[in-house]
Design a protein around this motif. Structure first.
Motif, PDB file in Angstrom:
ATOM      1  N   UNK A 112      -7.677  13.278   1.703  1.00 57.75           N
ATOM      2  CA  UNK A 112      -7.668  12.172   0.762  1.00 57.75           C
ATOM      3  C   UNK A 112      -6.327  11.433   0.814  1.00 57.75           C
ATOM      4  N   UNK A 113      -5.241  12.167   0.894  1.00 65.58           N
ATOM      5  CA  UNK A 113      -3.913  11.558   0.931  1.00 65.58           C
ATOM      6  C   UNK A 113      -3.736  10.701   2.187  1.00 65.58           C
ATOM      7  N   UNK A 114      -4.229  11.192   3.330  1.00 62.03           N
ATOM      8  CA  UNK A 114      -4.123  10.414   4.571  1.00 62.03           C
ATOM      9  C   UNK A 114      -4.952   9.140   4.487  1.00 62.03           C
ATOM     10  N   UNK A 115      -6.133   9.239   3.927  1.00 60.03           N
ATOM     11  CA  UNK A 115      -7.026   8.092   3.823  1.00 60.03           C
ATOM     12  C   UNK A 115      -6.444   7.028   2.898  1.00 60.03           C
ATOM     13  N   UNK A 116      -5.904   7.438   1.770  1.00 56.80           N
ATOM     14  CA  UNK A 116      -5.356   6.485   0.801  1.00 56.80           C
ATOM     15  C   UNK A 116      -4.035   5.909   1.304  1.00 56.80           C
ATOM     16  N   UNK A 117      -3.237   6.708   1.993  1.00 61.92           N
ATOM     17  CA  UNK A 117      -2.012   6.243   2.639  1.00 61.92           C
ATOM     18  C   UNK A 117      -1.098   5.442   1.701  1.00 61.92           C
ATOM     19  N   UNK A 118      -0.989   5.900   0.457  1.00 66.92           N
ATOM     20  CA  UNK A 118      -0.063   5.277  -0.489  1.00 66.92           C
ATOM     21  C   UNK A 118      -0.517   3.950  -1.075  1.00 66.92           C
ATOM     22  N   UNK A 119      -1.749   3.540  -0.838  1.00 72.20           N
ATOM     23  CA  UNK A 119      -2.227   2.236  -1.307  1.00 72.20           C
ATOM     24  C   UNK A 119      -2.691   2.288  -2.759  1.00 72.20           C
ATOM     25  N   UNK A 120      -1.818   2.778  -3.618  1.00 73.90           N
ATOM     26  CA  UNK A 120      -2.064   2.801  -5.064  1.00 73.90           C
ATOM     27  C   UNK A 120      -0.998   1.911  -5.696  1.00 73.90           C
ATOM     28  N   UNK A 121      -1.433   0.942  -6.479  1.00 76.60           N
ATOM     29  CA  UNK A 121      -0.529  -0.076  -6.979  1.00 76.60           C
ATOM     30  C   UNK A 121      -0.542  -0.134  -8.502  1.00 76.60           C
TER      31      UNK A 121
END
Length: 183
Positions: free
Chosen positions: A46-55
């Motif tokens: 899940x972390x790889x898929x999201x790749x920090x794209x939380x704003x």
């Protein structure tokens, strides 16, 4: 030859095929490559898929992403099921990048799977990654294991839903989500 290729060759032989005939010469290799792709969800997180794209966002109104196409393989017959996923969530200070919803769906769809579990996995992943106040996931799919074999019902459709947080506890929230996705 990889072990997976060898096994596909053996399957073809067990079916009565000649794996040396022209049309099947590369089939074990292609089938192994295809199966690795179709089950690539085991390799990601899940972390790889999201790749920090939380704003950060002060939006607290419902966000809905609908019509996310997916395909998966049923764990019972290893036949495809194909459909669409609709996701709604109530942000709690954070929003998720739009393309990440499709990537989350693919992460779980590209595993041997049943639709009921996949629906729950997607809902829990969105809730975990966003910390949202609630999430709803509805999946609609046609299952080849029901269409191509067994009862052979060509027009059958399976619909599953999981509602968490406010989507589960608040009927108006659930109703708004259902209305927005056209159900």
């Amino acid at each position: 030859m990889s072990e997976l290729q060898h096994l596909y060759s053996k399957i073809l032989t067990e079916l009565g095929e000649d794996v040396e005939r022209e049309g099947l010469l590369d089939t074990p290799k292609r089938a192994a490559k295809a199966m690795k792709f179709l089950t690539s969800g085991y390799e990601g997180s899940l972390e790889e898929v999201v790749n920090g794209a939380i704003f950060s966002s002060d939006n607290d109104e419902m966000v809905v992403v609908q019509g996310i196409e997916f395909y998966s393989l049923c764990e019972h017959h290893m036949l495809p099921f194909i459909g669409r996923c609709h996701i709604g969530y109530l942000p709690n200070g954070k929003v998720l990048g739009l393309s990440k919803f499709a990537r989350i769906v693919d992460l779980f769809a590209r595993r041997l799977q049943i639709q009921e579990n996949m629906t729950k996995q997607i809902a829990e992943a969105v809730q975990e990654i966003t910390g949202c106040r609630g999430v709803g996931v509805i999946m609609e799919a046609q299952h080849m294991c029901m269409m191509m074999r067994g009862v052979q019902k060509q027009n059958s459709m399976m619909r599953t839903s999981v509602m968490l947080g406010d989507f589960r506890e608040s009927q108006p929230t659930r109703s708004e989500f259902m209305r927005l996705v056209g159900l």
